[in-house]
Design a protein around this motif. Structure first.
Motif, short mmCIF file in Angstrom:
data_model
loop_
_atom_site.label_atom_id
_atom_site.label_comp_id
_atom_site.label_asym_id
_atom_site.label_seq_id
_atom_site.Cartn_x
_atom_site.Cartn_y
_atom_site.Cartn_z
N GLY A 7 0.82 -1.20 0.00
CA GLY A 7 0.00 0.00 0.00
C GLY A 7 0.86 1.26 0.00
O GLY A 7 0.59 2.22 -0.74
N THR A 8 1.91 1.25 0.81
CA THR A 8 2.84 2.38 0.84
C THR A 8 3.55 2.52 -0.50
O THR A 8 3.70 3.63 -1.03
CB THR A 8 3.88 2.19 1.96
OG1 THR A 8 3.20 2.06 3.21
CG2 THR A 8 4.83 3.37 2.03
N TYR A 9 3.98 1.41 -1.04
CA TYR A 9 4.67 1.43 -2.35
C TYR A 9 3.77 2.00 -3.43
O TYR A 9 4.19 2.84 -4.24
CB TYR A 9 5.11 0.01 -2.73
CG TYR A 9 5.69 -0.08 -4.13
CD1 TYR A 9 7.01 0.23 -4.37
CD2 TYR A 9 4.88 -0.44 -5.20
CE1 TYR A 9 7.54 0.17 -5.66
CE2 TYR A 9 5.39 -0.51 -6.49
CZ TYR A 9 6.71 -0.21 -6.70
OH TYR A 9 7.22 -0.25 -7.99
N LYS A 10 2.51 1.57 -3.45
CA LYS A 10 1.58 2.01 -4.49
C LYS A 10 1.36 3.52 -4.42
O LYS A 10 1.34 4.22 -5.45
CB LYS A 10 0.25 1.28 -4.33
CG LYS A 10 -0.76 1.60 -5.43
CD LYS A 10 -2.02 0.77 -5.27
CE LYS A 10 -3.01 1.07 -6.40
NZ LYS A 10 -4.23 0.23 -6.28
N LYS A 11 1.24 4.07 -3.21
CA LYS A 11 1.03 5.51 -3.05
C LYS A 11 2.24 6.30 -3.56
O LYS A 11 2.08 7.37 -4.14
CB LYS A 11 0.78 5.84 -1.59
CG LYS A 11 -0.56 5.38 -1.06
CD LYS A 11 -0.70 5.69 0.43
CE LYS A 11 -2.01 5.16 0.98
NZ LYS A 11 -2.12 5.40 2.45
N MET A 12 3.43 5.76 -3.35
CA MET A 12 4.64 6.51 -3.69
C MET A 12 5.05 6.35 -5.14
O MET A 12 5.58 7.28 -5.76
CB MET A 12 5.79 6.07 -2.77
CG MET A 12 5.60 6.44 -1.32
SD MET A 12 7.06 6.03 -0.33
CE MET A 12 8.29 7.13 -1.03
N TYR A 13 4.81 5.16 -5.73
CA TYR A 13 5.39 4.88 -7.04
C TYR A 13 4.37 4.60 -8.14
O TYR A 13 4.73 4.60 -9.32
CB TYR A 13 6.37 3.71 -6.94
CG TYR A 13 7.56 4.04 -6.08
CD1 TYR A 13 8.65 4.73 -6.60
CD2 TYR A 13 7.58 3.69 -4.73
CE1 TYR A 13 9.73 5.05 -5.81
CE2 TYR A 13 8.67 4.01 -3.93
CZ TYR A 13 9.73 4.69 -4.46
OH TYR A 13 10.80 5.02 -3.68
N LEU A 14 3.12 4.35 -7.78
CA LEU A 14 2.11 4.07 -8.81
C LEU A 14 0.99 5.10 -8.82
O LEU A 14 0.12 5.04 -9.68
CB LEU A 14 1.51 2.67 -8.60
CG LEU A 14 2.47 1.49 -8.69
CD1 LEU A 14 1.70 0.19 -8.47
CD2 LEU A 14 3.21 1.45 -10.01
N ARG A 15 1.02 6.04 -7.89
CA ARG A 15 -0.08 6.99 -7.75
C ARG A 15 -0.30 7.81 -9.02
O ARG A 15 -1.44 8.04 -9.44
CB ARG A 15 0.20 7.91 -6.57
CG ARG A 15 -0.92 8.92 -6.30
CD ARG A 15 -0.58 9.80 -5.11
NE ARG A 15 0.67 10.52 -5.33
CZ ARG A 15 1.26 11.28 -4.42
NH1 ARG A 15 0.71 11.40 -3.21
NH2 ARG A 15 2.39 11.91 -4.68
N ASP A 16 0.80 8.29 -9.62
CA ASP A 16 0.68 9.17 -10.78
C ASP A 16 0.76 8.42 -12.11
O ASP A 16 0.88 9.02 -13.17
CB ASP A 16 1.80 10.24 -10.75
CG ASP A 16 1.69 11.11 -9.52
OD1 ASP A 16 0.56 11.36 -9.08
OD2 ASP A 16 2.74 11.54 -9.01
N ARG A 17 0.69 7.12 -12.05
CA ARG A 17 0.83 6.32 -13.26
C ARG A 17 -0.56 6.05 -13.87
O ARG A 17 -1.47 5.60 -13.17
CB ARG A 17 1.52 5.00 -12.94
CG ARG A 17 2.01 4.25 -14.17
CD ARG A 17 2.82 3.02 -13.73
NE ARG A 17 3.32 2.32 -14.88
CZ ARG A 17 4.46 2.57 -15.47
NH1 ARG A 17 5.21 3.54 -15.01
NH2 ARG A 17 4.87 1.87 -16.52
N ASP A 18 -0.70 6.35 -15.14
CA ASP A 18 -1.95 6.09 -15.86
C ASP A 18 -2.05 4.58 -16.11
O ASP A 18 -1.47 4.05 -17.04
CB ASP A 18 -1.96 6.84 -17.19
CG ASP A 18 -3.25 6.62 -17.98
OD1 ASP A 18 -4.09 5.82 -17.53
OD2 ASP A 18 -3.39 7.25 -19.04
#
Length: 527
Positions: free
Chosen positions: A198-209
């Motif tokens: 969950g932490t990883y997703k917020k930091m590295y996938l949040r802005d990914r389309d």
């Protein structure tokens, strides 16, 4: 030319492995023998912080047997690397010395970024498949005993890489300390994995389309995924009503060499595995209780990654750490060439880091260009090779990252950022070198630094930064040449360069002290 025999030794967290490889210029790399011994070094490290004498003694005895095998093959060279368990053990220096004295084997402890780069090189040996897959959004997911690495590729470029504390042995240690029934362990593992992902997703996938630039493919690697893959192909075959996993030739199909698994098939398989008792897992996979306890967490981790990314396909290339060690060696002796540029991956990791700390603008680009130009023209005087050039380039890219934290103590802030951030492919020593160069670029040079490379790279970076003192790129298209003991930099800028003249003069004494060459900035004559 005759084939060369090479030995690769992996001192892992849960096993010792020896790979014997044949290397030829024509055929590249081929494994001809493989030995494996299970030994839970990581269990000691994660529970006590040290590796016990009993395990050290067992390890040395097995390595002595490896030496005998190496001699029987008459290998011409070897490399022995240790990973997470040895890296984290407080007594690792004592252990390495005992191994050297008792077996004659010198073991190098890899940093996490070095370890992961080796696994990528092993994957890249399967070049056509690797290059094809990473043209679309791809995540390389490396689940090991000690930790987990997720690296994102897009159009052949490394976008990001991050290490997560999700090693299956670390999770197993948590489970062993929580007195719950076995049927509750899955929920605990899922909770631990969900928190980290969950932490990883917020930091590295949040802005990914995720619709247009989403992750379509997973490349799954690690010791445990090989067991999961072999069993999964049998499960899918029986699920679809086939008698066995076969390619039609009557021979067993080796999943993970060229085959792919659909994400849907793997999710169904992982759910089935997680419902099995430990006794059933031991019987199914033919492993002991210690190993069986790690397969369920591994399946959950991969399942959760599939859920997080929405990947459609999983490729399991079937590589081991020894394959990466051998690939690196074959590349170093110029018997193996990769189409994929791993140096570019290192640079891309630095660029993404600069972007995160908002220091990747036109000034940074200009300083990077000038630093490399200085490096090339001063080649005769600094004596540094291509690796030094790469380290200077990374330092130039990151030289302004400290301003993200403080506009006053930028050098110290930049040092802390770099030392706290993983740059794939760099050893801890190299990362510290880059951090020191960046720190010394804006601070008084500390002659306590024993590494002369720090002084040389600092002098080059300071000069590059001085040439763009006003952040106006006045010297961006300059000419550089050395004549009569002077480095003459001729700027083609029409306007005033007084600020740059002052800056070059201010750092000129240090530059001359290091190289014996005096820097001089001039304007190009007109007419």
């Amino acid at each position: 030319m005759a084939a060369q025999l090479f030995a690769a030794i992996d001192v892992g967290s849960f096993k010792l492995e020896l790979g014997i490889y044949e290397i030829t210029a024509k055929n590249g790399l081929r494994q001809i023998d493989h030995l494996r011994h299970v030994i839970a070094l990581g269990k000691n490290t994660y529970s006590t912080g040290k590796i016990s004498y009993e395990l050290i003694d067992e390890m040395c005895r097995i390595l002595e047997e490896f030496v005998k095998v190496m001699k029987s093959y008459q290998v011409s060279d070897y490399r022995a690397y240790a990973t997470t368990a040895m890296r984290l053990a407080k007594n690792n220096q004592i252990i390495l010395e005992q191994i050297r004295v008792r077996t004659g084997i010198s073991v190098k402890v890899l940093s996490n970024s070095e370890q992961r780069l080796l696994t990528y090189k092993a994957i890249a040996v399967k070049e056509s498949e690797f290059q094809k897959i990473i043209q679309k959004g791809t995540a390389i997911v490396d689940v090991s005993f000690g930790s987990m690495q997720i690296s994102l590729f897009d159009k052949d470029s490394l976008v990001s890489t991050q290490n997560l504390p999700l090693g299956v042995m670390a999770i197993g240690t948590i489970l062993s300390k929580i007195p719950v029934h076995s049927w509750m362990q899955r929920a605990i593992v899922e909770e631990v994995v969900d928190k980290e992902l969950g932490t990883y997703k917020k930091m590295y996938l949040r802005d990914r389309d995720m619709k247009n630039r989403g992750i379509k493919n997973l490349i799954a690697i690690g010791e445990l995924v090989l067991y999961l893959a072999r069993d999964e192909v049998d499960y899918v075959a029986s699920y679809r009503g086939k008698s066995s996993a076969s390619d039609g030739s009557g021979q067993e199909k080796q999943l993970g060499i060229t085959d792919r698994i659909s994400a849907a098939d793997f999710m169904a398989y992982a759910d089935r595995l997680c419902q099995m008792s430990q006794d059933q897992i031991e019987e199914r996979f033919g492993v002991n209780a210690g190993y069986a306890s790690l397969l369920m967490p591994a399946a959950i981790i991969f399942r959760k990654v599939v859920e997080m990314t929405g990947a459609e396909m999983i490729w399991i290339p079937g590589i081991r750490m020894c394959d990466g060690i051998a690939s690196e060696y074959a590349q170093d002796i110029k018997k193996l060439n990769f189409t994929h540029s791993f140096a570019d991956d290192i640079i891309m990791a630095a660029r993404n880091m600069a972007k995160r700390y908002r220091c990747g603008g036109s000034h940074t680009q200009c300083v990077e260009k000038l630093a490399l130009q200085l490096f090339d023209v001063m080649k005769k005087y600094h004596g540094l090779g291509e690796r030094g050039r790469l380290l200077l380039q990374i330092a130039a890219i990151l030289h302004g990252c400290g301003k993200f934290i403080s506009t006053r103590n930028t050098g110290t802030s930049a040092y802390n950022i770099i030392m706290a951030t993983e740059i794939i492919g760099l050893s801890h020593e190299e990362r510290e070198l880059v951090a020191n160069v960046v720190r010394r670029c804006g601070e008084e040079y500390d002659y306590v630094d024993n590494d002369t490379r720090v002084a040389k790279l600092t002098a080059l970076l300071r000069m590059a930064n001085a040439l763009d003192r006003g952040h106006k790129q006045k010297a961006e298209n300059c000419r550089m040449n050395i004549k009569n003991g002077e480095l003459v930099v001729t700027a083609g800028y029409d306007g005033d360069i007084s600020l740059e003249l002052f800056a070059v003069s201010a750092c000129g004494d240090f530059f001359e002290e290091i190289f014996g060459i005096k820097p001089v900035l001039k304007k190009k004559r007109r007419g």
